[in-house]
Design a protein around this motif. Structure first.
Motif, PDB file in Angstrom:
ATOM      1  N   GLU A 205     -69.772  13.246  12.271  1.00  0.00           N
ATOM      2  CA  GLU A 205     -69.095  12.632  11.139  1.00  0.00           C
ATOM      3  C   GLU A 205     -67.659  13.159  11.027  1.00  0.00           C
ATOM      4  O   GLU A 205     -67.186  13.561   9.974  1.00  0.00           O
ATOM      5  N   TYR A 206     -67.015  13.143  12.195  1.00  0.00           N
ATOM      6  CA  TYR A 206     -65.652  13.668  12.283  1.00  0.00           C
ATOM      7  C   TYR A 206     -64.812  12.692  13.096  1.00  0.00           C
ATOM      8  O   TYR A 206     -65.074  12.449  14.270  1.00  0.00           O
ATOM      9  N   LYS A 207     -63.803  12.160  12.452  1.00  0.00           N
ATOM     10  CA  LYS A 207     -62.977  11.148  13.097  1.00  0.00           C
ATOM     11  C   LYS A 207     -61.704  11.780  13.650  1.00  0.00           C
ATOM     12  O   LYS A 207     -60.903  12.330  12.892  1.00  0.00           O
ATOM     13  N   LEU A 208     -61.550  11.729  14.976  1.00  0.00           N
ATOM     14  CA  LEU A 208     -60.317  12.205  15.599  1.00  0.00           C
ATOM     15  C   LEU A 208     -59.211  11.197  15.324  1.00  0.00           C
ATOM     16  O   LEU A 208     -59.368  10.003  15.588  1.00  0.00           O
ATOM     17  N   LYS A 209     -58.089  11.702  14.827  1.00  0.00           N
ATOM     18  CA  LYS A 209     -57.036  10.799  14.350  1.00  0.00           C
ATOM     19  C   LYS A 209     -56.005  10.445  15.405  1.00  0.00           C
ATOM     20  O   LYS A 209     -55.271   9.467  15.253  1.00  0.00           O
ATOM     21  N   LYS A 210     -55.924  11.270  16.489  1.00  0.00           N
ATOM     22  CA  LYS A 210     -54.835  11.089  17.444  1.00  0.00           C
ATOM     23  C   LYS A 210     -55.332  11.177  18.883  1.00  0.00           C
ATOM     24  O   LYS A 210     -56.375  11.770  19.156  1.00  0.00           O
ATOM     25  N   LEU A 211     -54.534  10.606  19.796  1.00  0.00           N
ATOM     26  CA  LEU A 211     -54.783  10.718  21.231  1.00  0.00           C
ATOM     27  C   LEU A 211     -53.445  10.921  21.940  1.00  0.00           C
ATOM     28  O   LEU A 211     -52.516  10.132  21.775  1.00  0.00           O
ATOM     29  N   GLU A 212     -53.359  12.004  22.726  1.00  0.00           N
ATOM     30  CA  GLU A 212     -52.190  12.282  23.566  1.00  0.00           C
ATOM     31  C   GLU A 212     -52.591  11.912  24.984  1.00  0.00           C
ATOM     32  O   GLU A 212     -53.423  12.580  25.603  1.00  0.00           O
ATOM     33  N   TYR A 213     -52.021  10.820  25.516  1.00  0.00           N
ATOM     34  CA  TYR A 213     -52.497  10.262  26.781  1.00  0.00           C
ATOM     35  C   TYR A 213     -51.377  10.156  27.805  1.00  0.00           C
ATOM     36  O   TYR A 213     -50.319   9.583  27.535  1.00  0.00           O
ATOM     37  N   GLY A 214     -51.621  10.729  28.993  1.00  0.00           N
ATOM     38  CA  GLY A 214     -50.675  10.610  30.093  1.00  0.00           C
ATOM     39  C   GLY A 214     -51.198   9.664  31.148  1.00  0.00           C
ATOM     40  O   GLY A 214     -52.161   9.990  31.858  1.00  0.00           O
ATOM     41  N   PRO A 215     -50.609   8.482  31.290  1.00  0.00           N
ATOM     42  CA  PRO A 215     -51.121   7.498  32.250  1.00  0.00           C
ATOM     43  C   PRO A 215     -50.781   7.799  33.699  1.00  0.00           C
ATOM     44  O   PRO A 215     -51.385   7.262  34.609  1.00  0.00           O
ATOM     45  N   GLY A 216     -49.783   8.657  33.952  1.00  0.00           N
ATOM     46  CA  GLY A 216     -49.409   8.988  35.332  1.00  0.00           C
ATOM     47  C   GLY A 216     -48.857   7.817  36.111  1.00  0.00           C
ATOM     48  O   GLY A 216     -49.107   7.666  37.311  1.00  0.00           O
ATOM     49  N   PHE A 217     -48.067   6.977  35.442  1.00  0.00           N
ATOM     50  CA  PHE A 217     -47.535   5.775  36.092  1.00  0.00           C
ATOM     51  C   PHE A 217     -46.680   6.124  37.312  1.00  0.00           C
ATOM     52  O   PHE A 217     -45.936   7.098  37.305  1.00  0.00           O
ATOM     53  N   PRO A 218     -46.737   5.276  38.342  1.00  0.00           N
ATOM     54  CA  PRO A 218     -45.906   5.499  39.539  1.00  0.00           C
ATOM     55  C   PRO A 218     -44.506   4.936  39.368  1.00  0.00           C
ATOM     56  O   PRO A 218     -44.277   4.028  38.561  1.00  0.00           O
ATOM     57  N   VAL A 219     -43.576   5.497  40.125  1.00  0.00           N
ATOM     58  CA  VAL A 219     -42.228   4.938  40.213  1.00  0.00           C
ATOM     59  C   VAL A 219     -41.899   4.732  41.685  1.00  0.00           C
ATOM     60  O   VAL A 219     -42.340   5.501  42.538  1.00  0.00           O
ATOM     61  N   PRO A 220     -41.153   3.680  42.025  1.00  0.00           N
ATOM     62  CA  PRO A 220     -40.748   3.482  43.420  1.00  0.00           C
ATOM     63  C   PRO A 220     -39.700   4.500  43.833  1.00  0.00           C
ATOM     64  O   PRO A 220     -38.804   4.834  43.051  1.00  0.00           O
ATOM     65  N   LEU A 221     -39.802   4.988  45.062  1.00  0.00           N
ATOM     66  CA  LEU A 221     -38.887   6.017  45.553  1.00  0.00           C
ATOM     67  C   LEU A 221     -38.273   5.693  46.908  1.00  0.00           C
ATOM     68  O   LEU A 221     -37.167   6.138  47.200  1.00  0.00           O
ATOM     69  N   TYR A 222     -38.985   4.922  47.740  1.00  0.00           N
ATOM     70  CA  TYR A 222     -38.580   4.747  49.139  1.00  0.00           C
ATOM     71  C   TYR A 222     -38.143   3.306  49.410  1.00  0.00           C
ATOM     72  O   TYR A 222     -38.431   2.385  48.639  1.00  0.00           O
ATOM     73  N   ASN A 223     -37.449   3.127  50.538  1.00  0.00           N
ATOM     74  CA  ASN A 223     -36.868   1.814  50.839  1.00  0.00           C
ATOM     75  C   ASN A 223     -37.915   0.748  51.135  1.00  0.00           C
ATOM     76  O   ASN A 223     -37.594  -0.435  51.203  1.00  0.00           O
ATOM     77  N   THR A 224     -39.181   1.145  51.300  1.00  0.00           N
ATOM     78  CA  THR A 224     -40.258   0.171  51.494  1.00  0.00           C
ATOM     79  C   THR A 224     -40.989  -0.137  50.192  1.00  0.00           C
ATOM     80  O   THR A 224     -41.896  -0.980  50.179  1.00  0.00           O
ATOM     81  N   ASP A 225     -40.625   0.539  49.108  1.00  0.00           N
ATOM     82  CA  ASP A 225     -41.273   0.310  47.819  1.00  0.00           C
ATOM     83  C   ASP A 225     -40.693  -0.921  47.126  1.00  0.00           C
ATOM     84  O   ASP A 225     -39.591  -1.378  47.443  1.00  0.00           O
ATOM     85  N   ASP A 226     -41.445  -1.424  46.160  1.00  0.00           N
ATOM     86  CA  ASP A 226     -41.028  -2.591  45.390  1.00  0.00           C
ATOM     87  C   ASP A 226     -40.258  -2.145  44.149  1.00  0.00           C
ATOM     88  O   ASP A 226     -40.820  -1.505  43.260  1.00  0.00           O
TER      89      ASP A 226
END
Length: 403
Positions: A205-226
């Motif tokens: 009977e305890y409601k957590l009010k918050k969520l700290e979430y890291g999605p770890g999204f990718p970023v393009p870095l190389y000449n073959t990336d989009d």
């Protein structure tokens, strides 16, 4: 992909090697991210990605994640641009009584607990200061970070024992550069967390009010990336994030995804030679300064702009193959194993792009006691400020004796 040619003018004036972080690009990126997240979802910058950008970012994101006593010291001593310590969430797998006490002293806003011992320590320090502090319990995902679901249940069950902390929610972060189709892994994680929040509510009977979430999204870095839409990962989860914000207060925590494209590294060609049919270009930088995620022995080619010593962009037939090497005395100092050009001359500048995250602190800087690069914050229209000059590392590698 474009680059402001004036950053090369800065390199010519200030010397190389150096990092340049573009404030205009950074602010535009943050605006785009916040527009996608909307008003209800908070944005947290993980400062380990690049602490030199803290003065720019601190007041345009909702939170700063700090992961060590040293990072906390940076926030305390940033100079004239004061940081609101209440915006800091103090994370990190190793926290001591002294670390937590120091964070209390400067009035850090929120804390994560990665073990039952950390819960006990934070509660102890809070008790000694007669405070109740907000704490996120970090959930383990199969690594050394965080605590098991059973341990989290144990802590919440005994929340009245830990009466000087307020368990506000969970902290969940899996990793970085997580590429997957339609980002189903992140969707599944958020669904799992929703069920876990409901389970905790039902059981205690305890409601957590918050969520700290890291999605770890990718970023393009190389000449073959989009590079066609570098915000695509976030857009893919826009609806999911907004659904999450309907059952808890969501903070999305990111580092690389925010700052990667705002930075470049500029190094100058010092020598060139041909040995056994292989063309070698020797630059005044090296792998001690450049660290792209996933790069091994220079096998991948990042986005590079080549300028001659007169600051003209070199655009030629690209018929000669060159190995781009740094100044370290190791055969491993390959920045790029194969770079094609037909016009490589001593004094030329190479601009390595998308280097706003991690390289500035992650390199093997003390190897061979080479000079640390200068760091420049570029404000657009040719305006900039030097935030760190060249630093000699030899003093750090020199033994001292008391007798």
């Amino acid at each position: 992909m474009d680059i402001d040619y004036r950053v090369v003018e800065i390199a010519q004036k200030e010397g190389t090697p150096l990092y340049i972080f573009d404030v205009v690009t950074l602010k535009k990126r943050i605006d785009q991210i916040k527009n996608i997240l909307g008003d209800k979802i908070k944005l947290c910058y993980s400062i380990k990605a690049n602490p030199f950008l803290i003065p720019v970012i601190a007041n345009i994101v909702d939170k700063l994640e700090v992961c060590s006593p040293g990072e906390l010291n940076i926030c305390e001593n940033i100079g004239t641009r004061k940081i609101d310590m209440a915006r800091i969430i103090y994370s990190g797998v190793n926290k001591t009584y002294e670390n937590i006490s120091a964070a209390f002293k400067v009035q850090v806003g929120e804390y994560t607990a990665e073990s039952i011992q950390q819960v006990e320590l934070i509660n102890k320090v809070a008790s000694e200061n007669n405070l109740i502090v907000p704490v996120y319990l970090r959930l383990n995902i199969g690594s050394q970070f965080g605590m098991s679901e059973d341990d989290i249940m144990y802590v919440i069950k005994r929340k009245n024992v830990f009466n000087h902390i307020n368990i506000v929610g969970l902290h969940y972060f899996v990793g970085t550069q997580r590429k997957n189709d339609s980002y189903e892994k992140q969707k599944n994680e958020l669904n799992y967390l929703h069920n876990l929040y409901d389970k905790i509510d039902e059981k205690f009977e305890y409601k957590l009010k918050k969520l700290e979430y890291g999605p770890g999204f990718p970023v393009p870095l190389y000449n073959t990336d989009d590079f066609s839409d570098t915000l695509y990962p976030l857009k893919s989860l826009e609806k999911v994030f907004k659904d999450v914000s309907s059952w808890t207060e969501l903070t999305v925590e990111m580092g690389r995804f925010i700052v990667s494209e705002c930075g470049c590294y500029i190094t100058k060609l010092m020598d060139k030679k041909t040995n056994d049919g292989v063309n070698y270009a020797i630059f005044d930088g090296g792998i001690n300064h450049v660290n792209y995620y996933g790069q091994i022995m220079g096998m991948k080619t990042p986005i590079i702009f080549h300028y001659d010593k007169n600051l003209n962009l070199v655009d030629d037939e690209k018929v000669e193959n060159w190995k781009i090497c740094g100044s370290l005395c190791t055969i491993n100092d390959d920045l790029v194993r194969s770079y094609k050009t037909s016009n490589m001359n001593i004094g030329d500048y190479f601009v390595f792009c998308n280097i706003g995250a991690y390289s500035v602190t992650e390199g093997i800087y003390l190897f061979l006691s080479r000079t640390l690069p200068k760091i420049v914050i570029y404000e657009g229209d040719g305006k900039y400020c030097v935030v760190r000059d060249f630093i000699e590392t030899s003093i750090l590698n020199t033994p001292t004796y008391s007798n």
